[in-house]
Enzyme design. Structure first.
Site, short mmCIF file in Angstrom:
data_model
loop_
_atom_site.label_atom_id
_atom_site.label_comp_id
_atom_site.label_asym_id
_atom_site.label_seq_id
_atom_site.Cartn_x
_atom_site.Cartn_y
_atom_site.Cartn_z
N LYS A 260 0.83 -1.20 0.00
CA LYS A 260 0.00 0.00 0.00
C LYS A 260 0.87 1.25 0.00
CE LYS A 260 -3.71 -2.11 2.48
NZ LYS A 260 -3.82 -2.53 3.83
N ARG A 261 2.05 1.12 0.59
CA ARG A 261 2.90 2.31 0.69
C ARG A 261 3.55 2.66 -0.65
NH1 ARG A 261 7.36 1.65 3.19
NH2 ARG A 261 6.95 -0.54 3.61
#
Ligand code: GLU
Length: 497
Positions: A260-261
């Site tokens: 997600k990062r």
């Protein structure tokens, strides 16, 4: 002929709709559609601390928007929850898990475990020091009735652990072929219900897949290690075993795992950037599957007609944003005029609100522009990259007005002469094929290069070096604005000189 095939997507509302979830939902949907089966959606919301109503809405709305609609499941877009196995939210099904746990306890296929977190932590550390993989010791596996009573004397209830039987668990995976895992590698007897009574994922997923008569469990490869536990639970509960299929992971273009990062994983972000549902569905279908032909641009119906799980690849599927943008461009070209305009309007309005442009165009103006922009849009939002100068007041920047091979004086001369040639046209003859010849004649007479003069004009009237064809741009801007913008550019160059 109605089919017994029943598949599901079972998202946990602990984050926004992820492209991996959308892909898994799509493959289940396509599999059901292809076979005339049933596709259902179940919300696995037992992680109360991390689940939110906002994530739930994002997931349901996102799938619905993509056209991945469910035959059974929670309500969406004003529709009510529907289906013979309602409710489709796990937090509304708690009695079912409690009843199933009682059955396992009664058959001694599960037992109460009174180990405290501190005891378990000490065990974990001891195994780590001995370089052993984490596993429950089985300390509470064989307590006598008296020992249990003693432990419950102070009101403790204990967690419920499932007894992992020795041996090998195997299944014929629809994607991966035969998979076998020795249950000795499962980490020992595992908790299915916490001491506070809340059931855990491995348990609820099996109880519900059984109750909802799921015939095929199709999910991401990250669940392969969970499947042996699920098979043991299906066995213990005496339910027929579904068929399992594990879809390849979605990887970054460099082959690393998506996070997600580092990666853009929320479907909502793709929607906000102006990807069409058609392109997203088309692209998600290609994340692990291919029609086996050269056809790239396929609609949901065409994909459903050809989709076969047997054709799903084992290896990871790399997410190639360029290909997605290309497909999006292809789909934008295929949309009917009014449909495309309706989809563009929210983006031009948002751009105006965000100050990217100074005013938003109306429907008629956008419709008139379609021939100019349609083939140049990779996303709906890119409309303002392509023709945002039409809706923006320009502040001429002398530093960018001068073409590479020209100096400011030549640029002033070029723009002044061009203005004169353009001003000779009245609004009636302000047409692309009328404007071009006099400017070309000017280039010839002065010994300039067409590219230089056209670049000077382009920069003056649009403020950007890449635009649709110059003469179409002049027409779209209109006579008054073109002349005014050239005047402003010349004035800026003079002031700078
Ligand atoms: N709630 C689980 C997840 O979101 C479902 C996994 C499954 O399909 O069994 O990963």
């Amino acid at each position: 002929m109605p089919s017994d095939i029943r598949v599901r997507i079972a998202p946990s509302p602990t984050g926004p709709l992820h492209i991996g979830t959308a892909r898994t939902a799509l493959f289940n949907y396509l599999f059901a559609r292809h076979a005339g089966g049933t596709f259902l959606l179940r919300l696995e919301d037992t992680d109360v601390a991390r689940s939110t109503a906002a994530f739930e809405k994002d997931i349901l709305d996102g799938l619905h928007w993509l056209g991945i609609t469910w035959d059974e499941g929670p309500g969406v877009a004003g529709l009510e929850e529907a289906g013979p196995f309602a409710p489709y939210r796990q937090m509304q099904r708690l009695e079912l898990y409690a009843a199933a746990a009682d059955v396992l306890l009664a058959k001694d296929l599960a037992y109460r475990c009174y180990c405290t977190p501190e005891e378990l932590e000490a065990e974990r550390r001891a195994r780590e020091a001995a370089k052993l993989p984490p596993a429950y010791s089985g300390r509470c596996a064989n307590l006598t009735a008296d020992e249990r009573a003693a432990r419950e004397a102070d009101g403790r209830r204990g967690a419920i652990r499932f007894r992992v039987r020795p041996g090998v668990v195997g299944w014929n995976d629809l994607v991966r072929g035969r998979v076998e895992i020795d249950t000795a590698n499962l980490g020992g007897d595992f908790v299915i219900v916490r001491a506070d009574g809340t059931p855990l994922y491995h348990f609820t997923v099996v109880v519900d897949d059984a109750a909802m008569q799921i015939s095929h469990v199709i999910r991401g490869e990250d669940h392969v290690s969970n499947t042996p536990k699920h098979i043991l639970l299906f066995e213990a509960l005496g339910h027929p075993m579904p068929v399992f299929g594990h879809l390849p992971l979605i990887l970054n273009p460099d082959g690393t795992k998506m996070s997600k990062r580092k990666s853009q994983t929320a479907v909502a972000d793709y929607i906000a950037q102006g990807f069409t549902r058609e392109a997203l569905v088309n692209y998600f279908a290609f994340l692990g599957w291919s029609p086996g032909t050269e056809d790239d641009v396929l609609a949901m119906d065409e994909i459903a007609g050809r989709f076969e799980l047997e054709k799903v690849q084992k290896g990871g599927a790399r997410f190639d944003r360029e290909r997605l943008e290309w497909l999006n461009g292809q789909w934008i070209r295929r949309l009917a005029d009014d449909d495309l305009v309706a989809r563009l309007l929210p983006f031009t309005e948002a751009a105006a609100l965000a100050g990217v442009v100074d005013r938003a165009p109306g429907e008629a103006e956008l419709t008139a522009l379609l021939p100019l922009v349609r083939e140049r849009l990779s996303t709906l939002a890119s409309i303002t990259d392509v023709v945002g100068f039409l809706w923006r007041d320009l502040a001429p920047d002398p530093a960018t007005l001068v073409p590479k091979r020209w100096d400011p004086a030549t640029t002033i001369g070029g723009l002044t002469a061009a203005r004169e040639a353009l001003a000779a046209h009245d609004p009636v003859t302000w047409e692309a094929d009328e404007l071009e010849p006099p400017l070309r004649a000017l280039v010839g007479a002065r010994g300039w290069k067409a590219g230089d003069l056209f670049m000077a004009i382009r920069m003056a009237v649009t403020g950007q070096a890449a635009t649709p064809p110059l003469f179409d741009v002049l027409v779209a801007l209109g006579r008054e604005r073109v002349l005014a913008r050239i005047d402003a550019a010349v004035a800026a160059l003079r002031a700078a000189g």
